[in-house]
Design a protein around this motif. Structure first.
Motif, short mmCIF file in Angstrom:
data_model
loop_
_atom_site.label_atom_id
_atom_site.label_comp_id
_atom_site.label_asym_id
_atom_site.label_seq_id
_atom_site.Cartn_x
_atom_site.Cartn_y
_atom_site.Cartn_z
N HIS A 292 6.33 31.60 -2.60
CA HIS A 292 8.07 32.01 -2.50
C HIS A 292 7.83 32.94 -2.15
O HIS A 292 7.50 34.12 -1.01
N GLY A 293 9.69 33.10 -1.12
CA GLY A 293 9.85 34.40 -0.79
C GLY A 293 9.70 36.34 -1.18
O GLY A 293 8.89 35.73 -2.23
N SER A 294 10.54 37.27 -0.33
CA SER A 294 10.96 37.97 -1.09
C SER A 294 12.45 38.44 -2.23
O SER A 294 12.48 39.18 -3.03
N ALA A 295 12.59 37.16 -2.70
CA ALA A 295 13.36 36.68 -3.38
C ALA A 295 14.50 37.94 -4.06
O ALA A 295 15.07 38.45 -4.75
N PRO A 296 15.65 38.03 -2.68
CA PRO A 296 16.33 39.59 -2.41
C PRO A 296 17.32 39.37 -4.02
O PRO A 296 17.57 40.19 -4.37
N ASP A 297 17.87 38.47 -4.53
CA ASP A 297 18.68 38.02 -4.98
C ASP A 297 18.00 38.54 -6.72
O ASP A 297 18.77 38.24 -7.34
N ILE A 298 17.24 38.74 -6.79
CA ILE A 298 16.05 39.23 -8.27
C ILE A 298 15.32 40.48 -7.88
O ILE A 298 14.59 40.86 -9.41
N ALA A 299 15.08 40.79 -6.42
CA ALA A 299 14.54 42.04 -6.56
C ALA A 299 14.61 43.26 -7.74
O ALA A 299 15.59 43.25 -7.64
N GLY A 300 13.58 43.97 -8.07
CA GLY A 300 13.97 45.40 -8.45
C GLY A 300 14.63 44.75 -10.43
O GLY A 300 14.72 46.39 -10.71
N GLN A 301 14.72 43.67 -10.64
CA GLN A 301 15.09 44.03 -12.12
C GLN A 301 14.35 42.91 -12.70
O GLN A 301 14.31 43.23 -14.19
N GLY A 302 12.75 43.21 -12.41
CA GLY A 302 12.41 42.78 -13.54
C GLY A 302 11.77 41.40 -13.99
O GLY A 302 11.03 40.94 -14.91
N LYS A 303 12.64 40.80 -12.82
CA LYS A 303 12.91 39.30 -13.85
C LYS A 303 11.72 38.35 -12.65
O LYS A 303 11.94 37.21 -13.40
N ALA A 304 10.54 38.69 -11.52
CA ALA A 304 10.17 37.54 -11.05
C ALA A 304 9.04 37.47 -11.80
O ALA A 304 8.08 38.01 -12.33
N ASN A 305 8.61 35.52 -11.19
CA ASN A 305 7.69 35.26 -12.33
C ASN A 305 6.04 35.65 -11.64
O ASN A 305 6.00 35.59 -9.61
N PRO A 306 5.40 36.47 -12.50
CA PRO A 306 4.24 37.20 -10.78
C PRO A 306 2.82 35.75 -10.95
O PRO A 306 1.83 36.34 -10.46
N ILE A 307 2.84 34.45 -11.49
CA ILE A 307 1.76 33.27 -11.43
C ILE A 307 2.16 33.12 -10.36
O ILE A 307 0.60 32.84 -10.14
#
Ligand code: NAD
Length: 370
Positions: free
Chosen positions: A289-304
């Protein structure tokens, strides 16, 4: 105790958030299992542009060249949409691939049983899927010259891309695929378009010869790349290792990726040639995946995807097979228990945060490591 040198390039967007979860695993392994990981950090992408006006500095490039392995988060975001083309965030990743001569890109497509029902394909088609796509990464039509758009002067333009492969490039990527197959189910499918492309004819010939010369113990078959795409969505479990060129690999690996659900689950690794003295390969591990700016900084990213990329690093750069197995098993167990980040949570299941997912997988990993 041997030291193991890791360069961490967090990058932009969710890159730093997902890399922070990997750092917890590194700290735990050093503390509890004396693994001797030595980490350095560097800047890449937009973060590097903000600091140095370049997408990666020479000093950080030198660190990458000296590391046993590079862990890469993600780069890019709207903040840098207007920067000059040569220093755009992605240029940092391309520079790393080029200077480290990372010609082999590995993308596993694994369907965790707990997520099989979330695939767009029927559950029985994807459940238990475990295939590996090996894509040639530094040659072919993305790099071949001439590559240009010509004004024909009659109101028409002509665009030219050149598909070009030398036999050594095909032979070395085929070698990687055969060697990896030996550690799995021992089967390789080579995909090209020998029916319409000269590069496909040579690809077929060199892969066949490489098999004949050095890897007769591995089962090899050939498939036209378009038929391969069809078979990947018809019955993907027929494959073990697929080896293919840069362009077809780009497309086929995206198709395979989507068999397994969210982008947040997919790791990758890129390798260079083995060092003549030590036999070790330069390597870079990164989520798909890329840097997902739509969810960045919100603690929503999947770290798997990032954690599974670290598992590949343990397996391939450091031959820590048991730890890699345990990390992959820890991810599967946590998913089995229904723990989900927002991208993979079905309706009615409250998602956990990036940190909670990282902590839950770490707790499971600690239990498995004993
Ligand atoms: P993306 O992969 O960043 O995001 C696509 C979608 O998937 C978004 O909705 C995002 O929220 C979601 N997603 C991605 N990773 C996730 C994760 N770990 N957990 C939960 N959801 C996740 O692709 P994009 O939106 O096309 O690109 C965003 C930026 O990333 C662009 O600047 C692009 O150039 C860059 N990019 C970088 C890389 C890389 O660093 N290797 C790869 C692809 C895109």
């Amino acid at each position: 105790m041997a030291t193991r040198k890791l360069l961490l390039l967090h990058g932009d967007g969710i890159g730093p958030e997902t890399m922070a979860e990997v750092e917890k695993f590194i700290a735990y392994m050093n503390e509890a299992h004396a693994t001797g990981f030595e980490t350095e950090e560097g800047l890449v992408g937009g973060a590097a542009y903000d600091a140095h006006g370049k997408s990666i500095s020479e000093a950080d490039m030198a660190k990458a060249m000296a590391a046993d392995a590079v862990l890469f988060g993600a780069v890019g975001g709207p903040k840098w949409d207007g920067v000059p083309y040569e220093v755009r965030p992605e240029a940092g990743l391309l520079r790393l691939r080029k200077d480290m001569e990372l010609f082999a890109n590995l993308r596993p497509a694994i369907c965790y049983p707990a997520l099989a029902s979330a695939s767009s394909l029927r559950q029985d088609v994807v459940e238990g899927l475990d295939i590996l796509i090996v894509r040639e990464l530094t040659g072919g039509v993305y790099f071949g010259e001439p590559k240009e758009i010509i004004d024909l002067g009659n109101g028409q333009k002509r665009a030219i891309d050149t598909q070009v492969y030398d036999s050594y490039e095909i032979e070395r990527i085929a070698g990687v695929a055969f060697e990896l197959a030996r550690t799995r189910s021992n089967r390789v499918t080579s995909m090209e378009k020998r029916n319409v492309m000269k590069s496909g004819v040579l690809w077929n010939e060199v892969v066949t010869q490489t098999h004949q010369d050095r890897y007769q113990d591995v089962e090899l078959d050939h498939m036209l790349a378009d038929a391969g795409g069809m078979q990947l969505v018809r019955w993907p479990k027929q494959f073990d290792v697929i080896v293919t060129d840069n362009l077809f690999g780009d497309m086929l690996s995206d198709v395979a990726a989507m068999l397994t659900g969210s982008l947040g689950m997919l790791p990758s690794a890129s390798f260079g040639a083995p060092d003549e003295k030590t036999g070790s390969r330069k390597a870079l591990y990164e989520p798909v995946h890329g840097s997902a700016p739509d969810i960045a900084g919100q603690g929503k990213a999947n770290p798997i995807a990032m954690l599974a990329s670290f598992a590949m690093c343990l397996r391939y750069s450091f031959q820590m097979v048991e730890a890699a197995d345990h990390l992959e098993k820890a991810i599967a167990n946590v998913l089995d228990r229904g723990v989900r980040t927002a991208d993979i949570a079905p309706d009615g299941v409250a998602p956990v945060s990036t940190v909670e997912m990282g902590d839950t997988v770490l707790a499971e990993f600690r239990a498995l490591m004993g």
